[in-house]
Write a protein that holds these residues in place. Sequence first.
Motif, PDB file in Angstrom:
ATOM      1  N   TRP A  65      -3.381   7.041   1.978  1.00 15.08           N
ATOM      2  CA  TRP A  65      -4.139   7.475   3.160  1.00 15.08           C
ATOM      3  C   TRP A  65      -5.632   7.210   2.984  1.00 15.08           C
ATOM      4  O   TRP A  65      -6.315   6.771   3.909  1.00 15.08           O
ATOM      5  N   GLU A  66      -6.134   7.477   1.783  1.00 16.02           N
ATOM      6  CA  GLU A  66      -7.547   7.233   1.510  1.00 16.02           C
ATOM      7  C   GLU A  66      -7.900   5.750   1.635  1.00 16.02           C
ATOM      8  O   GLU A  66      -9.048   5.404   1.934  1.00 16.02           O
ATOM      9  N   SER A  67      -6.917   4.882   1.423  1.00 16.93           N
ATOM     10  CA  SER A  67      -7.168   3.441   1.532  1.00 16.93           C
ATOM     11  C   SER A  67      -6.843   2.911   2.919  1.00 16.93           C
ATOM     12  O   SER A  67      -6.906   1.702   3.154  1.00 16.93           O
ATOM     13  N   GLY A  68      -6.476   3.825   3.856  1.00 14.94           N
ATOM     14  CA  GLY A  68      -6.163   3.402   5.210  1.00 14.94           C
ATOM     15  C   GLY A  68      -4.754   2.893   5.390  1.00 14.94           C
ATOM     16  O   GLY A  68      -4.463   2.173   6.351  1.00 14.94           O
ATOM     17  N   ARG A  69      -3.856   3.276   4.488  1.00 19.07           N
ATOM     18  CA  ARG A  69      -2.477   2.799   4.559  1.00 19.07           C
ATOM     19  C   ARG A  69      -1.491   3.958   4.769  1.00 19.07           C
ATOM     20  O   ARG A  69      -1.776   5.090   4.420  1.00 19.07           O
ATOM     21  N   LEU A  70      -0.322   3.616   5.295  1.00 21.44           N
ATOM     22  CA  LEU A  70       0.771   4.564   5.436  1.00 21.44           C
ATOM     23  C   LEU A  70       1.857   4.229   4.422  1.00 21.44           C
ATOM     24  O   LEU A  70       1.990   3.078   3.978  1.00 21.44           O
ATOM     25  N   VAL A  71       2.652   5.239   4.068  1.00 22.15           N
ATOM     26  CA  VAL A  71       3.745   5.060   3.117  1.00 22.15           C
ATOM     27  C   VAL A  71       5.072   5.154   3.855  1.00 22.15           C
ATOM     28  O   VAL A  71       5.313   6.116   4.605  1.00 22.15           O
ATOM     29  N   LEU A  72       5.926   4.169   3.663  1.00 12.20           N
ATOM     30  CA  LEU A  72       7.290   4.181   4.194  1.00 12.20           C
ATOM     31  C   LEU A  72       8.218   4.526   3.037  1.00 12.20           C
ATOM     32  O   LEU A  72       8.352   3.751   2.091  1.00 12.20           O
ATOM     33  N   LEU A  73       8.858   5.697   3.093  1.00 14.35           N
ATOM     34  CA  LEU A  73       9.614   6.233   1.960  1.00 14.35           C
ATOM     35  C   LEU A  73      11.116   6.124   2.193  1.00 14.35           C
ATOM     36  O   LEU A  73      11.616   6.472   3.269  1.00 14.35           O
ATOM     37  N   VAL A  74      11.833   5.663   1.154  1.00 18.15           N
ATOM     38  CA  VAL A  74      13.296   5.622   1.178  1.00 18.15           C
ATOM     39  C   VAL A  74      13.811   6.260  -0.096  1.00 18.15           C
ATOM     40  O   VAL A  74      13.419   5.878  -1.202  1.00 18.15           O
ATOM     41  N   ASN A  75      14.692   7.240   0.033  1.00 19.81           N
ATOM     42  CA  ASN A  75      15.344   7.871  -1.116  1.00 19.81           C
ATOM     43  C   ASN A  75      16.740   7.268  -1.273  1.00 19.81           C
ATOM     44  O   ASN A  75      17.571   7.373  -0.366  1.00 19.81           O
ATOM     45  N   THR A  76      17.018   6.606  -2.402  1.00 27.56           N
ATOM     46  CA  THR A  76      18.280   5.890  -2.580  1.00 27.56           C
ATOM     47  C   THR A  76      19.375   6.731  -3.212  1.00 27.56           C
ATOM     48  O   THR A  76      20.526   6.308  -3.259  1.00 27.56           O
TER      49      THR A  76
END
Length: 349
Positions: A100-111
Amino acid sequence: MGDEQRDAASRRPTMRDVARAAGVSSTAVSFVLNDREGARIAPETRARILAAAERLGFRPNLTARQLRLQQTQSIGMLTDGIASSPFAGQIIRAVQDAAWESGRLVLLVNTDGHTDVGRSAVRELLDRRVDGLIFASTVTRELAPLPELAAVPSVLINCFPAADGPQLPAVYPAEHAGGGLAAQRLIDAGHREIVYLAGDGDWPALQRTAAFRERMQDARLPVDAGAVVPGPYTIDSGYERARSILQRPDRPTALLCGNDRIALGALLAAQALGLTVPEDLSLVGYDDQEELAGSVHPRLTTVSLPFYELGRQGAETLLSVIAGEPVAARREVVGELVERDSVAAPRHP
């Protein structure tokens, strides 16, 4: 309100709208809002443009920006179970904070540990053109990373690559150093008869056991065949092992425990035998597990697993790789000794 004003109010504001409101050219607005280097824009003009953008509710066109930068400002994150873990979830929080601090979003997948799900998830994330990928393991271990991770900048967290697989940068706990901190706390308190209720042979247990043996040898203390007793990382196992050991005529004055659950079992065993902690028996755990180590009585002295710092350093490493900057192949993060109430000097040194 005129037709032009109604049209502007009903659609998303553009740079042209901002330029008109600020009384400047669209080029000047582009320079300011895209933060382009080398643009000679007077401070008062810049302030007027930013104020107009704020007043109109202007939002940049991310698609155009992504095309220009060749980045989607997103990071893909795969876990094999951390998303459902109560305290290792701090890794996810740290990755999200850094992204977030770098202006990005995280797309999370739990396998949930399923390789086929992991491969499908990587393909889906690559189809969405993520800027990079993170794989975070629930258990610190050596693994063979999915070959698909090599398609984009990728980093491993809480694990490290096997020699015969893709050599991705890795950030993981300094288990040997942490094991040394735990053992040294008991040695410094004056204990000479220490038994280690170790884990069941995984990589962290091997590292911590090696550190225990080294610290004992450095202190010229005996490490006989019964000084290390391995077993599962459970309360029941800690209880059974500790109860057996503490009923010996030559019982130790301290127990070093492979994790806080083992330490809790040992505490319950000591209390069942009429022993008090730390007066009759000192205990040191490991993990600093949330809602356990600091909640029992007496509160456990332990060594923290630095999950948040693992996540932050892992995310920062990935951002450096994306930017084309050199990074360390492996980075170990040292936990901290968390001093509480379960250690005291032995009654019979």
